[in-house]
Design a protein around this motif. Sequence first.
Motif, PDB file in Angstrom:
ATOM      1  N   GLN A 123       0.818  -1.209   0.000  1.00 42.80           N
ATOM      2  CA  GLN A 123       0.000   0.000   0.000  1.00 42.80           C
ATOM      3  C   GLN A 123       0.857   1.267   0.000  1.00 42.80           C
ATOM      4  OE1 GLN A 123      -2.629  -0.816   3.285  1.00 42.80           O
ATOM      5  NE2 GLN A 123      -4.081  -1.884   1.970  1.00 42.80           N
ATOM      6  N   LEU A 124       2.025   1.218   0.613  1.00 41.18           N
ATOM      7  CA  LEU A 124       2.926   2.380   0.600  1.00 41.18           C
ATOM      8  C   LEU A 124       3.415   2.705  -0.807  1.00 41.18           C
ATOM      9  CD1 LEU A 124       5.143   1.662   3.743  1.00 41.18           C
ATOM     10  CD2 LEU A 124       3.438   3.477   3.479  1.00 41.18           C
ATOM     11  N   PHE A 125       3.580   1.667  -1.638  1.00 43.99           N
ATOM     12  CA  PHE A 125       4.148   1.844  -2.969  1.00 43.99           C
ATOM     13  C   PHE A 125       3.131   1.623  -4.092  1.00 43.99           C
ATOM     14  CE2 PHE A 125       7.691   0.705  -0.208  1.00 43.99           C
ATOM     15  CZ  PHE A 125       8.547   1.756  -0.460  1.00 43.99           C
ATOM     16  N   ASN A 126       1.849   1.517  -3.744  1.00 41.87           N
ATOM     17  CA  ASN A 126       0.805   1.264  -4.730  1.00 41.87           C
ATOM     18  C   ASN A 126       1.149   0.020  -5.572  1.00 41.87           C
ATOM     19  OD1 ASN A 126      -1.672   1.743  -5.935  1.00 41.87           O
ATOM     20  ND2 ASN A 126      -0.764   2.957  -7.569  1.00 41.87           N
ATOM     21  N   ALA A 127       1.538  -1.038  -4.880  1.00 41.31           N
ATOM     22  CA  ALA A 127       1.961  -2.276  -5.537  1.00 41.31           C
ATOM     23  C   ALA A 127       0.982  -3.395  -5.221  1.00 41.31           C
ATOM     24  CB  ALA A 127       3.362  -2.662  -5.051  1.00 41.31           C
ATOM     25  N   ASP A 128       1.059  -4.476  -5.976  1.00 37.60           N
ATOM     26  CA  ASP A 128       0.285  -5.683  -5.692  1.00 37.60           C
ATOM     27  C   ASP A 128       1.038  -6.536  -4.671  1.00 37.60           C
ATOM     28  OD1 ASP A 128      -1.376  -4.813  -7.699  1.00 37.60           O
ATOM     29  OD2 ASP A 128      -0.954  -6.471  -9.067  1.00 37.60           O
ATOM     30  N   VAL A 129       0.316  -7.454  -4.045  1.00 36.87           N
ATOM     31  CA  VAL A 129       0.922  -8.468  -3.183  1.00 36.87           C
ATOM     32  C   VAL A 129       0.843  -9.782  -3.947  1.00 36.87           C
ATOM     33  CG1 VAL A 129       0.750  -9.738  -1.014  1.00 36.87           C
ATOM     34  CG2 VAL A 129       0.241  -7.281  -1.068  1.00 36.87           C
ATOM     35  N   VAL A 130       1.982 -10.471  -4.083  1.00 32.60           N
ATOM     36  CA  VAL A 130       2.020 -11.703  -4.858  1.00 32.60           C
ATOM     37  C   VAL A 130       2.496 -12.850  -3.979  1.00 32.60           C
ATOM     38  CG1 VAL A 130       3.051 -12.859  -6.849  1.00 32.60           C
ATOM     39  CG2 VAL A 130       2.458 -10.447  -6.994  1.00 32.60           C
ATOM     40  N   PHE A 131       1.681 -13.915  -3.946  1.00 33.55           N
ATOM     41  CA  PHE A 131       2.049 -15.147  -3.252  1.00 33.55           C
ATOM     42  C   PHE A 131       2.655 -16.114  -4.251  1.00 33.55           C
ATOM     43  CE2 PHE A 131      -1.105 -13.718  -0.242  1.00 33.55           C
ATOM     44  CZ  PHE A 131      -0.726 -14.283   0.968  1.00 33.55           C
ATOM     45  N   PRO A 132       3.733 -16.804  -3.886  1.00 29.18           N
ATOM     46  CA  PRO A 132       4.193 -17.910  -4.721  1.00 29.18           C
ATOM     47  C   PRO A 132       3.264 -19.109  -4.504  1.00 29.18           C
ATOM     48  CG  PRO A 132       5.549 -17.737  -2.752  1.00 29.18           C
ATOM     49  CD  PRO A 132       4.585 -16.591  -2.725  1.00 29.18           C
ATOM     50  N   ALA A 133       3.474 -20.168  -5.245  1.00 30.03           N
ATOM     51  CA  ALA A 133       2.712 -21.396  -5.017  1.00 30.03           C
ATOM     52  C   ALA A 133       3.077 -21.948  -3.636  1.00 30.03           C
ATOM     53  CB  ALA A 133       3.049 -22.415  -6.098  1.00 30.03           C
ATOM     54  N   GLY A 134       2.093 -22.552  -2.983  1.00 33.53           N
ATOM     55  CA  GLY A 134       2.335 -23.162  -1.677  1.00 33.53           C
ATOM     56  C   GLY A 134       1.093 -23.091  -0.816  1.00 33.53           C
ATOM     57  N   THR A 135       1.165 -23.717   0.354  1.00 30.89           N
ATOM     58  CA  THR A 135       0.073 -23.685   1.323  1.00 30.89           C
ATOM     59  C   THR A 135       0.515 -22.828   2.494  1.00 30.89           C
ATOM     60  OG1 THR A 135      -0.700 -25.868   0.659  1.00 30.89           O
ATOM     61  CG2 THR A 135      -1.414 -25.064   2.823  1.00 30.89           C
ATOM     62  N   PHE A 136      -0.173 -21.704   2.668  1.00 28.91           N
ATOM     63  CA  PHE A 136       0.162 -20.718   3.692  1.00 28.91           C
ATOM     64  C   PHE A 136      -0.816 -20.862   4.851  1.00 28.91           C
ATOM     65  CE2 PHE A 136       1.838 -19.372  -0.265  1.00 28.91           C
ATOM     66  CZ  PHE A 136       3.061 -18.803   0.035  1.00 28.91           C
ATOM     67  N   MET A 137      -0.308 -21.240   6.010  1.00 31.31           N
ATOM     68  CA  MET A 137      -1.148 -21.508   7.173  1.00 31.31           C
ATOM     69  C   MET A 137      -1.500 -20.211   7.897  1.00 31.31           C
ATOM     70  SD  MET A 137      -1.496 -24.688   6.812  1.00 31.31           S
ATOM     71  CE  MET A 137      -2.406 -25.119   8.281  1.00 31.31           C
ATOM     72  N   LEU A 138      -2.737 -20.155   8.388  1.00 31.12           N
ATOM     73  CA  LEU A 138      -3.217 -18.986   9.116  1.00 31.12           C
ATOM     74  C   LEU A 138      -3.711 -19.403  10.495  1.00 31.12           C
ATOM     75  CD1 LEU A 138      -5.126 -17.375   6.160  1.00 31.12           C
ATOM     76  CD2 LEU A 138      -3.013 -16.546   7.188  1.00 31.12           C
ATOM     77  N   ASP A 139      -3.384 -18.595  11.491  1.00 33.76           N
ATOM     78  CA  ASP A 139      -3.805 -18.820  12.871  1.00 33.76           C
ATOM     79  C   ASP A 139      -4.711 -17.684  13.321  1.00 33.76           C
ATOM     80  OD1 ASP A 139      -2.213 -21.156  13.327  1.00 33.76           O
ATOM     81  OD2 ASP A 139      -0.457 -19.871  13.568  1.00 33.76           O
ATOM     82  N   ARG A 140      -5.548 -17.957  14.300  1.00 32.03           N
ATOM     83  CA  ARG A 140      -6.392 -16.919  14.916  1.00 32.03           C
ATOM     84  C   ARG A 140      -5.495 -15.805  15.449  1.00 32.03           C
ATOM     85  NH1 ARG A 140     -11.477 -16.774  17.321  1.00 32.03           N
ATOM     86  NH2 ARG A 140     -11.763 -18.958  16.863  1.00 32.03           N
ATOM     87  N   ASP A 141      -5.934 -14.557  15.268  1.00 30.37           N
ATOM     88  CA  ASP A 141      -5.219 -13.404  15.800  1.00 30.37           C
ATOM     89  C   ASP A 141      -5.602 -13.222  17.269  1.00 30.37           C
ATOM     90  OD1 ASP A 141      -3.911 -11.031  16.289  1.00 30.37           O
ATOM     91  OD2 ASP A 141      -5.190  -9.821  15.003  1.00 30.37           O
ATOM     92  N   GLY A 142      -4.860 -13.859  18.154  1.00 31.15           N
ATOM     93  CA  GLY A 142      -5.131 -13.770  19.587  1.00 31.15           C
ATOM     94  C   GLY A 142      -6.515 -14.285  19.914  1.00 31.15           C
TER      95      GLY A 142
END
Length: 142
Positions: free
Chosen positions: A43-62
């Motif tokens: 957002q600072l650079f008006n850019a996209d966010v790109v994920f490579p291939a893979g499984t990205f695990m997510l946990d509850r935020d507190g």
Amino acid sequence: MTFTNTFRPPLAGDPNYYVQIPEIGDGATAANDAILSAVTTAQLFNADVVFPAGTFMLDRDGVNTWCVKLTGQNTVIRGVKNRTVLKLREGQDNSALAIFLLDDLRGFTFRDIVFDGNWGNAMTQIDAVADDQDGYALTNGM
């Protein structure tokens, strides 16, 4: 854990600069902080966010009812079609849990990402939207 985001010039045939998510899609490492850091940088650079291939695990935020809280404007988060998976870690407590809380967003797009609520968790949502939201999209890039 601290992650280093890589800010890169546009991909071939794509006019947008992008921030590369680190190669942590191993199905074990929590990606929450890396995602939040990459979105903030993009957002600072008006850019996209790109994920490579893979499984990205997510946990509850507190104790919150989400994993990652996203705010901001005009951001594209994209992966590798059918090969980038954002997956909720199994064994979450018995309550509703959103993968993302979309708060104060305008023009947010997710593209070519598989969302996996990990069947067996009590209840999973792709997103939870705070009041007065508009302009976000979940798309399947053709």
